[in-house]
Motif scaffolding. Structure first.
Motif, PDB file in Angstrom:
ATOM      1  N   ILE A  79       0.920  -0.997  -0.065  1.00 10.66           N
ATOM      2  CA  ILE A  79      -0.201   0.024  -0.096  1.00 10.66           C
ATOM      3  C   ILE A  79       0.726   1.342  -0.056  1.00 10.66           C
ATOM      4  O   ILE A  79       0.452   2.259  -0.575  1.00 10.66           O
ATOM      5  CB  ILE A  79      -1.066  -0.101   1.178  1.00 10.66           C
ATOM      6  N   GLY A  80       1.933   1.288   0.579  1.00 11.39           N
ATOM      7  CA  GLY A  80       2.970   2.298   0.642  1.00 11.39           C
ATOM      8  C   GLY A  80       3.275   2.804  -0.897  1.00 11.39           C
ATOM      9  O   GLY A  80       3.105   4.125  -1.113  1.00 11.39           O
ATOM     10  N   VAL A  81       3.576   1.734  -1.657  1.00 10.67           N
ATOM     11  CA  VAL A  81       4.006   2.056  -3.158  1.00 10.67           C
ATOM     12  C   VAL A  81       2.839   2.683  -3.782  1.00 10.67           C
ATOM     13  O   VAL A  81       3.013   3.478  -4.460  1.00 10.67           O
ATOM     14  CB  VAL A  81       4.612   0.765  -3.781  1.00 10.67           C
ATOM     15  N   ARG A  82       1.548   2.060  -3.521  1.00  8.70           N
ATOM     16  CA  ARG A  82       0.453   2.836  -4.197  1.00  8.70           C
ATOM     17  C   ARG A  82       0.037   3.946  -3.590  1.00  8.70           C
ATOM     18  O   ARG A  82      -0.269   4.921  -4.572  1.00  8.70           O
ATOM     19  CB  ARG A  82      -0.732   1.690  -3.979  1.00  8.70           C
ATOM     20  N   GLN A  83       0.358   4.233  -2.297  1.00  7.53           N
ATOM     21  CA  GLN A  83       0.373   5.823  -2.071  1.00  7.53           C
ATOM     22  C   GLN A  83       1.087   6.986  -3.049  1.00  7.53           C
ATOM     23  O   GLN A  83       0.830   8.046  -2.993  1.00  7.53           O
ATOM     24  CB  GLN A  83       0.554   5.955  -0.703  1.00  7.53           C
ATOM     25  N   MET A  84       2.159   6.269  -3.220  1.00 10.30           N
ATOM     26  CA  MET A  84       3.236   7.336  -3.832  1.00 10.30           C
ATOM     27  C   MET A  84       3.202   7.440  -5.306  1.00 10.30           C
ATOM     28  O   MET A  84       3.754   8.240  -5.720  1.00 10.30           O
ATOM     29  CB  MET A  84       4.734   6.829  -3.254  1.00 10.30           C
ATOM     30  N   THR A  85       2.327   6.644  -5.836  1.00 11.45           N
ATOM     31  CA  THR A  85       2.591   6.480  -7.389  1.00 11.45           C
ATOM     32  C   THR A  85       1.090   6.880  -7.961  1.00 11.45           C
ATOM     33  O   THR A  85       0.179   6.654  -7.280  1.00 11.45           O
ATOM     34  CB  THR A  85       2.643   5.117  -8.076  1.00 11.45           C
ATOM     35  N   TRP A  86       1.303   7.572  -9.227  1.00  5.42           N
ATOM     36  CA  TRP A  86      -0.319   7.738  -9.863  1.00  5.42           C
ATOM     37  C   TRP A  86      -0.620   6.750 -10.306  1.00  5.42           C
ATOM     38  O   TRP A  86       0.042   5.741 -11.021  1.00  5.42           O
ATOM     39  CB  TRP A  86      -0.028   8.848 -10.989  1.00  5.42           C
ATOM     40  N   ARG A  87      -2.060   6.323 -10.129  1.00  3.88           N
ATOM     41  CA  ARG A  87      -2.666   5.130 -10.385  1.00  3.88           C
ATOM     42  C   ARG A  87      -4.002   5.409 -10.922  1.00  3.88           C
ATOM     43  O   ARG A  87      -4.758   6.365 -10.471  1.00  3.88           O
ATOM     44  CB  ARG A  87      -2.849   4.282  -9.347  1.00  3.88           C
ATOM     45  N   PRO A  88      -4.447   4.969 -11.963  1.00  2.23           N
ATOM     46  CA  PRO A  88      -5.761   5.208 -12.639  1.00  2.23           C
ATOM     47  C   PRO A  88      -6.645   4.828 -11.594  1.00  2.23           C
ATOM     48  O   PRO A  88      -6.706   3.783 -10.907  1.00  2.23           O
ATOM     49  CB  PRO A  88      -5.871   4.170 -13.719  1.00  2.23           C
ATOM     50  N   VAL A  89      -7.843   5.367 -11.633  1.00  2.94           N
ATOM     51  CA  VAL A  89      -9.044   5.332 -10.560  1.00  2.94           C
ATOM     52  C   VAL A  89     -10.146   4.746 -11.307  1.00  2.94           C
ATOM     53  O   VAL A  89     -10.826   5.076 -12.265  1.00  2.94           O
ATOM     54  CB  VAL A  89      -9.582   6.784 -10.112  1.00  2.94           C
ATOM     55  N   LEU A  91      -6.700  11.918 -16.892  1.00  4.66           N
ATOM     56  CA  LEU A  91      -5.817  11.213 -17.780  1.00  4.66           C
ATOM     57  C   LEU A  91      -6.023  11.937 -19.101  1.00  4.66           C
ATOM     58  O   LEU A  91      -7.003  12.386 -19.498  1.00  4.66           O
ATOM     59  CB  LEU A  91      -6.299   9.733 -17.862  1.00  4.66           C
ATOM     60  N   PRO A  92      -4.818  11.767 -20.001  1.00  7.15           N
ATOM     61  CA  PRO A  92      -5.118  12.606 -21.189  1.00  7.15           C
ATOM     62  C   PRO A  92      -5.868  11.861 -22.110  1.00  7.15           C
ATOM     63  O   PRO A  92      -6.679  12.457 -22.899  1.00  7.15           O
ATOM     64  CB  PRO A  92      -3.589  12.320 -21.841  1.00  7.15           C
ATOM     65  N   GLU A  93      -6.112  10.712 -21.903  1.00  7.23           N
ATOM     66  CA  GLU A  93      -7.155   9.704 -22.697  1.00  7.23           C
ATOM     67  C   GLU A  93      -7.808   9.034 -21.797  1.00  7.23           C
ATOM     68  O   GLU A  93      -6.841   8.100 -21.084  1.00  7.23           O
ATOM     69  CB  GLU A  93      -6.518   9.119 -23.887  1.00  7.23           C
ATOM     70  N   PRO A  94      -9.031   8.424 -21.693  1.00  9.82           N
ATOM     71  CA  PRO A  94      -9.505   7.441 -20.574  1.00  9.82           C
ATOM     72  C   PRO A  94      -8.811   6.050 -21.281  1.00  9.82           C
ATOM     73  O   PRO A  94      -8.216   5.819 -22.340  1.00  9.82           O
ATOM     74  CB  PRO A  94     -10.897   7.305 -21.174  1.00  9.82           C
ATOM     75  N   ILE A  95      -8.574   5.243 -20.303  1.00 11.49           N
ATOM     76  CA  ILE A  95      -7.798   4.116 -20.498  1.00 11.49           C
ATOM     77  C   ILE A  95      -8.705   2.748 -20.016  1.00 11.49           C
ATOM     78  O   ILE A  95      -9.444   3.032 -18.968  1.00 11.49           O
ATOM     79  CB  ILE A  95      -6.423   3.855 -19.996  1.00 11.49           C
ATOM     80  N   ARG A 109     -14.933  -3.091 -19.760  1.00 16.61           N
ATOM     81  CA  ARG A 109     -15.935  -2.227 -19.340  1.00 16.61           C
ATOM     82  C   ARG A 109     -15.661  -1.236 -18.646  1.00 16.61           C
ATOM     83  O   ARG A 109     -16.328  -0.473 -18.391  1.00 16.61           O
ATOM     84  CB  ARG A 109     -17.308  -3.140 -18.818  1.00 16.61           C
ATOM     85  N   GLU A 110     -14.393  -1.330 -17.919  1.00 19.56           N
ATOM     86  CA  GLU A 110     -14.023  -0.344 -16.705  1.00 19.56           C
ATOM     87  C   GLU A 110     -12.878   0.567 -17.492  1.00 19.56           C
ATOM     88  O   GLU A 110     -12.108   0.167 -18.017  1.00 19.56           O
ATOM     89  CB  GLU A 110     -13.302  -1.176 -15.627  1.00 19.56           C
ATOM     90  N   VAL A 111     -13.333   1.864 -17.229  1.00 18.10           N
ATOM     91  CA  VAL A 111     -12.396   2.910 -17.929  1.00 18.10           C
ATOM     92  C   VAL A 111     -12.367   3.850 -16.861  1.00 18.10           C
ATOM     93  O   VAL A 111     -13.100   4.351 -16.333  1.00 18.10           O
ATOM     94  CB  VAL A 111     -13.388   3.592 -19.318  1.00 18.10           C
ATOM     95  N   ALA A 112     -10.961   4.194 -17.009  1.00 19.08           N
ATOM     96  CA  ALA A 112     -10.394   5.366 -15.991  1.00 19.08           C
ATOM     97  C   ALA A 112     -10.322   6.328 -16.894  1.00 19.08           C
ATOM     98  O   ALA A 112      -9.731   6.536 -17.788  1.00 19.08           O
ATOM     99  CB  ALA A 112      -9.054   4.785 -15.346  1.00 19.08           C
ATOM    100  N   THR A 113     -10.875   7.612 -16.194  1.00 18.26           N
ATOM    101  CA  THR A 113     -10.654   8.718 -16.832  1.00 18.26           C
ATOM    102  C   THR A 113      -9.746   9.668 -15.910  1.00 18.26           C
ATOM    103  O   THR A 113      -9.173  10.809 -16.262  1.00 18.26           O
ATOM    104  CB  THR A 113     -12.075   9.443 -16.941  1.00 18.26           C
ATOM    105  N   TYR A 114      -9.293   9.498 -14.660  1.00 20.38           N
ATOM    106  CA  TYR A 114      -8.678   9.919 -13.680  1.00 20.38           C
ATOM    107  C   TYR A 114      -7.589   9.192 -13.082  1.00 20.38           C
ATOM    108  O   TYR A 114      -7.863   7.858 -13.044  1.00 20.38           O
ATOM    109  CB  TYR A 114      -9.531  10.627 -12.385  1.00 20.38           C
TER     110      TYR A 114
END
Length: 172
Positions: free
Chosen positions: A19-29, A89-93, A100-105
């Protein structure tokens, strides 16, 4: 040192690192994916508590400690969700296997999120030690640790969902 204590220590170290690594890196939501971990940890934690604890063996101290830990975990999880930074995000991924799951942030909580995460662990260990000295047997169980992780992550996800909903309403 018992095997359960060693297992708990290993679980805590793995959780801090992951979880520490996940706190520090940008991750799609993806709110849907974010709910999976608390659901799994919560179910596994409850099953472990039920399998290892006889209902007649539960004391008022055990239940009180459990409630206090849940409230603290929920509060710190909500705080983590409140301090998270979002960026579009520059483009949804597509992040789901079935597309079916698309991240925009994407988001991260940064150093403060890591500090809060360490606080969760320190408080958890402190309560475990104090409750154990007072005679609580439930506080030291792996099931309770998983339940606290689930509560923390669930509160964080709920705040994320609320914040992203408000953000989407403003940007439309």
């Amino acid at each position: 040192m018992t095997l359960e204590t060693l297992g708990n220590a290993l679980l805590i170290l793995v959780a801090i690192g992951w979880i520490g690594v996940r706190q520090m890196t940008w991750r799609p939501v993806s709110i849907g994916r974010m709910w999976r971990m608390p659901a799994i940890f919560g179910i596994v934690g409850l099953v472990m508590i039920v399998q290892t604890t006889k209902p007649t063996a539960l004391t008022a101290l055990d239940l009180g400690v459990l409630v206090v830990e849940l409230v603290i975990s929920l509060g710190i999880g909500a705080w983590m969700g409140a301090i998270a930074h979002f960026r579009p995000l520059p483009e949804p991924i597509d992040i789901g296997k079935d597309r079916r799951e698309v991240a925009t942030y994407e988001s991260r909580t940064g150093a403060w999120g890591l500090v809060l995460w360490v606080l969760v662990i320190v408080v958890r260990v402190g309560i475990d030690v104090l409750a154990g000295m007072a005679g609580s047997h439930l506080a030291a169980s792996t099931g309770v640790i998983l339940l606290m992780l689930a509560a923390n992550r669930a509160a964080r996800t709920a705040v994320f969902a609320s914040r992203l909903g408000r953000h989407a309403a403003v940007t439309v």
